[in-house]
Design a protein around this motif. Structure first.
Motif, PDB file in Angstrom:
ATOM      1  N   THR A  86       0.429  -1.019   4.836  1.00  0.00           N
ATOM      2  CA  THR A  86       1.218   0.195   4.685  1.00  0.00           C
ATOM      3  C   THR A  86       0.454   1.404   5.199  1.00  0.00           C
ATOM      4  OG1 THR A  86       2.426   1.520   3.078  1.00  0.00           O
ATOM      5  CG2 THR A  86       0.392   0.554   2.344  1.00  0.00           C
TER       6      THR A  86
ATOM      7  N   GLU B 165       3.712   4.906   1.962  1.00  0.00           N
ATOM      8  CA  GLU B 165       5.108   4.684   2.285  1.00  0.00           C
ATOM      9  C   GLU B 165       5.446   3.230   1.977  1.00  0.00           C
ATOM     10  OE1 GLU B 165       8.042   4.831   6.155  1.00  0.00           O
ATOM     11  OE2 GLU B 165       6.171   5.954   6.163  1.00  0.00           O
TER      12      GLU B 165
ATOM     13  N   THR C 244       8.331   7.078  -0.651  1.00  0.00           N
ATOM     14  CA  THR C 244       6.920   7.398  -0.850  1.00  0.00           C
ATOM     15  C   THR C 244       6.556   7.227  -2.316  1.00  0.00           C
ATOM     16  OG1 THR C 244       7.430   9.729  -1.125  1.00  0.00           O
ATOM     17  CG2 THR C 244       6.807   9.023   1.057  1.00  0.00           C
TER      18      THR C 244
END
Length: 63
Positions: free
Chosen positions: A25, A47, A53
């Protein structure tokens, strides 16, 4: 010239979650710097697979 600045950097990291296993990620670090030398990490977030988020304290780096 500013002495204290706030910088944001994004890098790929390998994270581990219970539901998905190993997850690669984008992790964004927001750091306070003094003349280009990092002093303190103010916030870091990642994210998710679906584009949301989240804070990084919820997933662990190792199993």
């Amino acid at each position: 010239m500013k002495l204290i600045t706030v910088e944001r950097k994004t890098k790929k990291e390998k994270r581990y979650t219970k539901k998905m296993g190993i997850l690669y990620t984008n992790v964004t670090y927001i750091k306070k710097t003094l003349l280009g030398i990092p002093i303190k990490t103010l916030h870091k977030y990642r994210e998710t697979y679906y584009g949301k988020t989240k804070d990084c304290h919820k997933c662990v780096l190792a199993r």
